[in-house]
Design a protein around this motif. Structure first.
Motif, PDB file in Angstrom:
ATOM      1  N   PHE A 146       1.769   6.220  -1.441  1.00  0.00           N
ATOM      2  CA  PHE A 146       0.612   5.319  -1.393  1.00  0.00           C
ATOM      3  C   PHE A 146      -0.648   5.988  -1.945  1.00  0.00           C
ATOM      4  CE2 PHE A 146       3.566   3.775   1.786  1.00  0.00           C
ATOM      5  CZ  PHE A 146       3.556   2.401   1.564  1.00  0.00           C
ATOM      6  N   LYS A 183      -3.995   4.061  -2.771  1.00  0.00           N
ATOM      7  CA  LYS A 183      -3.832   2.713  -2.236  1.00  0.00           C
ATOM      8  C   LYS A 183      -4.691   2.531  -0.983  1.00  0.00           C
ATOM      9  CE  LYS A 183      -0.529   1.659  -5.203  1.00  0.00           C
ATOM     10  NZ  LYS A 183      -0.700   0.605  -6.229  1.00  0.00           N
ATOM     11  N   LEU A 186      -4.567   1.329   2.966  1.00  0.00           N
ATOM     12  CA  LEU A 186      -3.549   1.251   4.002  1.00  0.00           C
ATOM     13  C   LEU A 186      -4.126   0.789   5.335  1.00  0.00           C
ATOM     14  CD1 LEU A 186      -1.683   4.621   3.305  1.00  0.00           C
ATOM     15  CD2 LEU A 186      -1.015   2.322   2.563  1.00  0.00           C
TER      16      LEU A 186
END
Length: 315
Positions: free
Chosen positions: A142, A145, A147
């Protein structure tokens, strides 16, 4: 008794089980350590340990490997298997795994816990496609990204900080208005510029197309439901005991936690339980290792007494 009977079988190679193996094998007990996964238990999912004596910090997997090498140093045997059932036959305990049957004079159960799930729509569908219970395992997928971390205990707080090594932003969703995690961990999290916290909020659904795109969240005070965009969801809402295989022994409470006395003895003579699987256990690495020591010493006395009784009955 046949030589293929172990003095003790230890089920679970977490910190408690591996400590018990050190003590029992060092006491010249014929010891078998069985683990269904990778030795170390939850240590394998922990990025850093800061409160284990002699280490001001060490990676969980590194500590697990050190313990595993030590566990086998004095001759303990090791098998990777999934235990399905323990049958008490008095002086002998029968341990059935998915591939083999073993016999022992005593058994130490150290199977620990597994992560609780939210039980909401989308959770199973997107498992491995944006939903995870292991930041150490999946965090690197990730990078850059955004989250969501769900939970308010030590694991949720620690792993949210860990995820900022990869993620652009981490939002912690907590159903209460304060964290139950250790204050030092909460303080560290709140000082992290990549982390936002949303209190009094629960996740009702995980949605997406092929992978996670968002979560539907509800404010428990206002009942307002909104869509919160995210690339991934990490769940840390507590643990369940791994004890289904002992349900017929009647040594657990209704939730599956094994009941012991302060010497790690269960209601069945010759069967002991240690670490996170115990009811009301303090779920820390150091307490699991302490339990392992206590149980191992108790097993040593139990096996010695049993052998003396058997020898007397044959004389």
């Amino acid at each position: 008794m046949s030589e293929n009977i172990y003095d003790v079988i230890i089920i679970g190679a977490g910190p408690g089980g591996m400590t018990a193996a050190v003590y029992t094998s060092r006491a010249n007990l014929k010891t078998l350590l069985i683990e269904r996964g990778v030795p170390g238990g939850q240590l394998q999912n922990t990025e850093e340990i800061e409160n284990f004596p002699s280490y001001d910090h060490i990676a969980g997997p590194d500590l697990a490997q050190n313990m595993f090498v030590h566990a086998l140093k004095f001759g303990a045997e090791y098998e990777q298997a999934n235990v399905k059932e323990i049958v008490d036959e008095g002086d002998v305990k029968i341990v059935h795994s998915d591939s083999q049957t073993y016999k022992a004079r005593a058994v130490i159960i150290a199977t620990g816990t597994k992560y609780k799930k939210l039980g909401i729509p989308g959770e199973e569908e997107f498992s491995g496609r944006g939903v995870s219970w292991c930041a150490v395992c999946d965090g690197a997928f990730f990078r850059d990204k955004e989250l969501v971390v769900v939970g308010g205990g030590d694991s949720a707080v620690e792993e949210s900080v860990f995820l900022t090594k990869f993620a652009k932003k981490v939002t912690v969703l907590h159903r209460r208005d304060r964290f139950r995690a250790q204050p030092i961990l909460v303080d560290r999290m709140l000082k992290n510029e990549k982390i936002d916290v949303v209190y009094n909020t629960v996740v009702n659904e995980i949605v997406g197309e092929g992978k996670v795109n968002a979560v539907l969240v509800e404010n428990i005070k206002t009942s307002e439901v909104t869509t919160f965009p995210t690339d991934g969801v990490f769940e840390y809402i507590g643990m369940n005991p791994v004890s289904d295989f002992v349900r017929d022994l009647k040594i657990t409470d209704q939730e599956g936690w094994i009941i012991t006395d302060d010497r790690m003895k269960t209601a069945v003579a010759g069967i002991y339980a240690i670490g996170d699987i115990r009811k009301d256990a303090i779920r820390q690495v150091v307490t699991a290792t302490g339990d392992g020591c206590v149980a191992a010493i108790e097993v040593q006395h139990f096996v010695e007494n049993l052998k003396e009784q058997l020898a007397g009955s044959l004389s």
